[in-house]
Design a protein around this motif. Structure first.
Motif, PDB file in Angstrom:
ATOM      1  N   GLU A 170      22.033 -25.709  34.837  1.00 26.64           N
ATOM      2  CA  GLU A 170      22.270 -24.590  33.933  1.00 26.64           C
ATOM      3  C   GLU A 170      23.216 -25.031  32.813  1.00 26.64           C
ATOM      4  OE1 GLU A 170      20.836 -21.808  33.918  1.00 26.64           O
ATOM      5  OE2 GLU A 170      20.295 -21.166  35.945  1.00 26.64           O
ATOM      6  N   PRO A 171      22.708 -25.226  31.579  1.00 26.82           N
ATOM      7  CA  PRO A 171      23.589 -25.634  30.478  1.00 26.82           C
ATOM      8  C   PRO A 171      24.595 -24.544  30.134  1.00 26.82           C
ATOM      9  CG  PRO A 171      21.389 -25.117  29.655  1.00 26.82           C
ATOM     10  CD  PRO A 171      21.312 -25.066  31.151  1.00 26.82           C
ATOM     11  N   GLN A 172      25.865 -24.938  30.014  1.00 25.21           N
ATOM     12  CA  GLN A 172      26.933 -23.990  29.693  1.00 25.21           C
ATOM     13  C   GLN A 172      27.325 -24.056  28.222  1.00 25.21           C
ATOM     14  OE1 GLN A 172      28.045 -21.899  32.365  1.00 25.21           O
ATOM     15  NE2 GLN A 172      26.175 -22.892  33.104  1.00 25.21           N
ATOM     16  N   TYR A 173      27.431 -25.258  27.709  1.00 20.99           N
ATOM     17  CA  TYR A 173      27.761 -25.422  26.296  1.00 20.99           C
ATOM     18  C   TYR A 173      27.457 -26.856  25.884  1.00 20.99           C
ATOM     19  CZ  TYR A 173      32.137 -27.609  27.974  1.00 20.99           C
ATOM     20  OH  TYR A 173      33.054 -28.414  28.602  1.00 20.99           O
ATOM     21  N   THR A 174      27.392 -27.071  24.592  1.00 16.50           N
ATOM     22  CA  THR A 174      27.312 -28.414  24.017  1.00 16.50           C
ATOM     23  C   THR A 174      28.603 -28.674  23.257  1.00 16.50           C
ATOM     24  OG1 THR A 174      24.902 -28.392  23.792  1.00 16.50           O
ATOM     25  CG2 THR A 174      26.102 -29.898  22.364  1.00 16.50           C
TER      26      THR A 174
ATOM     27  N   GLU B 200      29.676 -25.491  21.402  1.00 17.44           N
ATOM     28  CA  GLU B 200      28.641 -24.731  20.733  1.00 17.44           C
ATOM     29  C   GLU B 200      27.642 -24.208  21.752  1.00 17.44           C
ATOM     30  OE1 GLU B 200      26.806 -27.367  17.959  1.00 17.44           O
ATOM     31  OE2 GLU B 200      28.600 -27.572  16.690  1.00 17.44           O
ATOM     32  N   THR B 201      26.750 -23.338  21.298  1.00 18.26           N
ATOM     33  CA  THR B 201      25.641 -22.884  22.131  1.00 18.26           C
ATOM     34  C   THR B 201      24.856 -24.112  22.587  1.00 18.26           C
ATOM     35  OG1 THR B 201      25.505 -20.831  20.899  1.00 18.26           O
ATOM     36  CG2 THR B 201      23.580 -21.434  22.223  1.00 18.26           C
ATOM     37  N   PRO B 202      24.452 -24.172  23.850  1.00 23.20           N
ATOM     38  CA  PRO B 202      23.776 -25.372  24.355  1.00 23.20           C
ATOM     39  C   PRO B 202      22.593 -25.817  23.502  1.00 23.20           C
ATOM     40  CG  PRO B 202      24.259 -23.873  26.157  1.00 23.20           C
ATOM     41  CD  PRO B 202      24.594 -23.141  24.897  1.00 23.20           C
ATOM     42  N   THR B 203      22.614 -27.072  23.126  1.00 21.42           N
ATOM     43  CA  THR B 203      21.497 -27.701  22.421  1.00 21.42           C
ATOM     44  C   THR B 203      21.152 -28.982  23.159  1.00 21.42           C
ATOM     45  OG1 THR B 203      23.072 -28.795  20.938  1.00 21.42           O
ATOM     46  CG2 THR B 203      22.089 -26.722  20.170  1.00 21.42           C
ATOM     47  N   ASN B 204      20.357 -29.815  22.551  1.00 17.76           N
ATOM     48  CA  ASN B 204      19.871 -31.010  23.240  1.00 17.76           C
ATOM     49  C   ASN B 204      20.812 -32.194  23.023  1.00 17.76           C
ATOM     50  OD1 ASN B 204      18.187 -32.731  24.683  1.00 17.76           O
ATOM     51  ND2 ASN B 204      17.039 -33.318  22.859  1.00 17.76           N
ATOM     52  N   SER B 205      21.482 -32.622  24.076  1.00 17.73           N
ATOM     53  CA  SER B 205      22.247 -33.865  24.063  1.00 17.73           C
ATOM     54  C   SER B 205      21.843 -34.647  25.295  1.00 17.73           C
ATOM     55  CB  SER B 205      23.756 -33.588  24.089  1.00 17.73           C
ATOM     56  OG  SER B 205      24.464 -34.807  24.268  1.00 17.73           O
ATOM     57  N   LYS B 206      21.637 -35.939  25.142  1.00 17.74           N
ATOM     58  CA  LYS B 206      21.257 -36.754  26.299  1.00 17.74           C
ATOM     59  C   LYS B 206      22.449 -37.078  27.186  1.00 17.74           C
ATOM     60  CE  LYS B 206      17.128 -38.806  24.243  1.00 17.74           C
ATOM     61  NZ  LYS B 206      16.420 -40.061  23.867  1.00 17.74           N
ATOM     62  N   ASN B 207      23.661 -36.880  26.665  1.00 19.17           N
ATOM     63  CA  ASN B 207      24.861 -37.054  27.481  1.00 19.17           C
ATOM     64  C   ASN B 207      25.086 -35.801  28.311  1.00 19.17           C
ATOM     65  OD1 ASN B 207      25.544 -39.634  26.450  1.00 19.17           O
ATOM     66  ND2 ASN B 207      26.431 -38.680  24.632  1.00 19.17           N
ATOM     67  N   LYS B 208      25.374 -35.989  29.597  1.00 16.73           N
ATOM     68  CA  LYS B 208      25.532 -34.857  30.499  1.00 16.73           C
ATOM     69  C   LYS B 208      26.815 -34.982  31.317  1.00 16.73           C
ATOM     70  CE  LYS B 208      20.543 -34.075  31.451  1.00 16.73           C
ATOM     71  NZ  LYS B 208      19.964 -35.145  30.622  1.00 16.73           N
ATOM     72  N   ILE B 209      27.512 -33.852  31.463  1.00 17.75           N
ATOM     73  CA  ILE B 209      28.564 -33.716  32.465  1.00 17.75           C
ATOM     74  C   ILE B 209      28.162 -32.544  33.344  1.00 17.75           C
ATOM     75  CG2 ILE B 209      30.990 -33.245  32.930  1.00 17.75           C
ATOM     76  CD1 ILE B 209      31.681 -34.489  30.265  1.00 17.75           C
ATOM     77  N   ILE B 210      28.033 -32.803  34.649  1.00 17.50           N
ATOM     78  CA  ILE B 210      27.505 -31.803  35.579  1.00 17.50           C
ATOM     79  C   ILE B 210      28.577 -31.448  36.598  1.00 17.50           C
ATOM     80  CG2 ILE B 210      25.697 -31.285  37.272  1.00 17.50           C
ATOM     81  CD1 ILE B 210      24.055 -33.564  35.907  1.00 17.50           C
ATOM     82  N   HIS B 211      28.827 -30.146  36.749  1.00 17.88           N
ATOM     83  CA  HIS B 211      29.743 -29.678  37.777  1.00 17.88           C
ATOM     84  C   HIS B 211      28.931 -29.206  38.969  1.00 17.88           C
ATOM     85  CE1 HIS B 211      32.551 -26.346  39.418  1.00 17.88           C
ATOM     86  NE2 HIS B 211      32.840 -27.507  40.005  1.00 17.88           N
TER      87      HIS B 211
ATOM     88  N   ASP C 229      28.748 -36.616  21.564  1.00 13.86           N
ATOM     89  CA  ASP C 229      28.587 -35.247  22.044  1.00 13.86           C
ATOM     90  C   ASP C 229      28.172 -35.272  23.502  1.00 13.86           C
ATOM     91  OD1 ASP C 229      25.793 -35.801  22.174  1.00 13.86           O
ATOM     92  OD2 ASP C 229      25.526 -35.153  20.109  1.00 13.86           O
ATOM     93  N   PHE C 230      28.130 -34.088  24.132  1.00 13.89           N
ATOM     94  CA  PHE C 230      27.611 -33.987  25.497  1.00 13.89           C
ATOM     95  C   PHE C 230      27.288 -32.538  25.803  1.00 13.89           C
ATOM     96  CE2 PHE C 230      32.210 -33.391  26.076  1.00 13.89           C
ATOM     97  CZ  PHE C 230      32.259 -32.296  26.930  1.00 13.89           C
ATOM     98  N   ASN C 231      26.444 -32.349  26.792  1.00 15.33           N
ATOM     99  CA  ASN C 231      26.167 -31.032  27.351  1.00 15.33           C
ATOM    100  C   ASN C 231      26.922 -30.883  28.668  1.00 15.33           C
ATOM    101  OD1 ASN C 231      24.458 -30.340  25.300  1.00 15.33           O
ATOM    102  ND2 ASN C 231      22.572 -30.416  26.484  1.00 15.33           N
ATOM    103  N   PHE C 232      27.489 -29.705  28.877  1.00  8.02           N
ATOM    104  CA  PHE C 232      28.143 -29.418  30.145  1.00  8.02           C
ATOM    105  C   PHE C 232      27.260 -28.480  30.952  1.00  8.02           C
ATOM    106  CE2 PHE C 232      30.965 -27.198  33.062  1.00  8.02           C
ATOM    107  CZ  PHE C 232      31.716 -28.242  33.580  1.00  8.02           C
ATOM    108  N   TYR C 233      27.008 -28.836  32.228  1.00  6.35           N
ATOM    109  CA  TYR C 233      26.106 -28.076  33.092  1.00  6.35           C
ATOM    110  C   TYR C 233      26.813 -27.611  34.355  1.00  6.35           C
ATOM    111  CZ  TYR C 233      22.308 -30.321  30.414  1.00  6.35           C
ATOM    112  OH  TYR C 233      21.477 -30.771  29.421  1.00  6.35           O
TER     113      TYR C 233
END
Length: 529
Positions: free
Chosen positions: A25-29, A36-47, A415-419
């Motif tokens: 579940e993307p939380q933010y970018t 920002e509102t979640p967008t496409n980043s190939k970098n991921k941090i997952i909780h 950048d990264f997406n946080f999930y």
């Protein structure tokens, strides 16, 4: 090959197959210095639990991760599970009780640690690419168990080396023996040719300074290397009297032989590729040219603190990010991870750390990209609640820049997406969890069939086409769907074969064979990872 047995092994040996697949579940970018509102980043941090998170990565990343670094709990027997202690974390205790059962109450801490590590290493092995490399930091408490465990999972032939990292430079007088090093086990997926996975380190300024051109050689700067080798595997043709251009005679030292046969050596002398010193009287040495190939430094099994920092250096580093506060007990220095990444990655590699801790690996990836202009991507997984406040926060500051005054460090960019780890795709009764949404279900089914990213289609129920096969997912949340002739007449895609998911099928076998139709029942025939 010898295998390792422990209490509870039979309960976890195939547990990676039973781990539920959960959606991310993307939380933010984090981009341009802000969330920002979640967008496409190939970098991921997952909780989330790293076992379940690794399972969730399979559809997109199975066989595609080029470098894995993990720093799992060292299982030292201390009381708190923070980073490198015993297996007393409530989440792990709960998991052991569910998977191993009542036997888990009688397990030693070594049994618990092995139960915890086995399924995670199995999934990491699945994620590793054909040329991938995995590094695992560890100390004496579990090193020998871990080595046998990894031999079993990755294969004994996959073992590359056991690096020794100098983690401290001062003597620890309060201990009976002062421990100055940790270990880093290294395995390759490619057991036939480690050279395709392990790379030379970049040349240092000190190493480059050794290349000179005192004789104005047309091939450019060079350094001299021994013209002899150990004689253990030499042939008779490598033992002879070498006569230098000035007539001086040379014999190889006792126990040594010449690198080349007499004929080859004479050719190299004529080509000015053998150095006898300015006056021609020195022992012959081979010229190694700087421009003869992309030169680098062969990695060594001992990683000295001067090249990779220390535990103390890592503690100071983490304080820079958090205004002098030691928010993390025993982080690894980013310089150490950069050193490993230099050995095992190219500029476009995917890097995974499923025990992310303070986010050192992500920081190292970003820093190395800045140094060499690379585009490496990272995936970090952290199960503890500080995943956002420490792990992600450190990465944000690495991207933006951190520190003040003379200690300020310029940002790396990126950048990264946080999930958050979301709901399972399937409920306990093996039915689809419809609350995850039809898009997530379609993404999952498409991945199970093609191992490629899902792209929404204009045609209703069409997942996509690949290799002349059209895939349809005839699914409605509140009603049963039936594959019949009426549904066939609605299809607008021409293909050599059709794979159609539905709840029921009323087509006869003759018609299905005629049009090359394969029926798959929802949810029975949806692949479980």
């Amino acid at each position: 090959m010898p295998t390792l047995n422990w209490i509870g092994k039979e309960k976890v040996i195939n547990h990676h197959q039973d781990v539920p697949f959960r959606i991310l579940e993307p939380q933010y970018t984090f981009k341009n210095g802000k969330e920002e509102t979640p967008t496409n980043s190939k970098n991921k941090i997952i909780h989330g639990d790293n076992l379940e998170a690794l399972k969730s990565l399979l559809p997109e990343h199975e066989g595609k991760i080029d470098c894995i670094y993990i720093d799992p709990p060292y299982n030292t027997g201390e009381e708190n599970w923070i980073y490198n202690d015993n297996v007393s974390n409530p989440k792990i205790k709960k998991w052991l009780g569910q998977v191993v059962g009542k036997e888990s109450e009688d397990l030693s801490r070594h049994d618990k640690w092995l139960c915890m590590m086995y399924p995670r290493l199995k999934l990491l092995n699945k994620l590793l690419s054909k040329k991938g490399v995995i590094f695992v930091s560890i100390d004496d408490n579990e090193l020998y168990y871990l080595k046998i465990l990894m031999d079993e999972i990755f294969g004994k032939k996959a073992f590359v080396t056991n690096f020794i990292w100098e983690k401290r430079t001062n003597r620890e007088n309060r201990k009976v023996i002062s421990s100055r090093h940790d270990y880093i086990l290294c395995y390759c997926k490619n057991t036939l040719n480690f050279g395709e996975s392990i790379r030379q380190l970049p040349m240092t300024e000190e190493a480059l300074s050794r290349y000179k051109n005192p004789d104005d050689d047309k091939n450019g700067p060079w350094k001299s290397d021994p013209a002899t080798a150990q004689a253990g595997h030499a042939t008779e043709s490598q033992f002879y009297e070498l006569i230098a251009p000035n007539g001086k005679k040379h014999l190889p030292p006792s126990g040594r032989c010449w690198l080349f046969t007499k004929e080859v050596m004479q050719e190299k002398i004529k080509a000015n590729e053998i150095w006898f010193g300015i006056h021609g009287n020195n022992v012959p040495r081979v010229k190694t040219y700087l421009n003869s190939k992309e030169r680098g430094l062969t990695p060594e099994t001992i990683i000295f603190a001067e090249n990779a920092s220390t535990n103390e250096g890592a503690k100071k580093e983490i304080k820079y990010f958090f205004e002098g506060e030691a928010t993390f007990v025993t982080p690894k220095p980013s310089k150490l991870i950069q050193h490993l990444l230099s050995i095992a990655t190219t500029k476009d590699s995917f890097v995974l750390d499923s025990f992310a801790g303070s986010g050192t690996t992500a920081h190292a990836v970003l820093s190395l990209n800045k140094v060499d202009g690379g585009d490496r991507k990272f995936i970090m997984v952290e199960m503890e609640d500080y995943a956002n406040t420490i792990t992600a926060e450190r990465v944000k500051k690495a991207i933006k820049g951190y520190g003040v005054g003379t200690k300020s460090v310029e940002g790396t960019g990126g950048d990264f997406n946080f999930y958050e780890l979301g709901q399972p795709m399937f409920l306990e009764n093996k039915v689809l969890n419809e609350s995850v949404g039809v898009v997530k279900i379609k993404e999952y089914v498409w991945y199970t069939e093609t191992a490629t990213p899902y792209i929404a289609q204009n045609e209703a129920y069409l997942l996509g086409t690949k290799n002349q096969t059209a895939y349809y997912f005839y699914y409605e949340k509140y009603q049963l769907t039936t594959l019949n002739e009426h549904f066939l007449r609605t299809l607008n895609t021409n293909a050599e074969q059709y794979i159609i998911y539905a709840d029921l099928c009323l087509l006869d076998k003759t018609l299905m064979d005629k049009y090359h139709i394969v029926f798959k029942k929802i949810p029975r025939d949806i692949t479980r990872f």
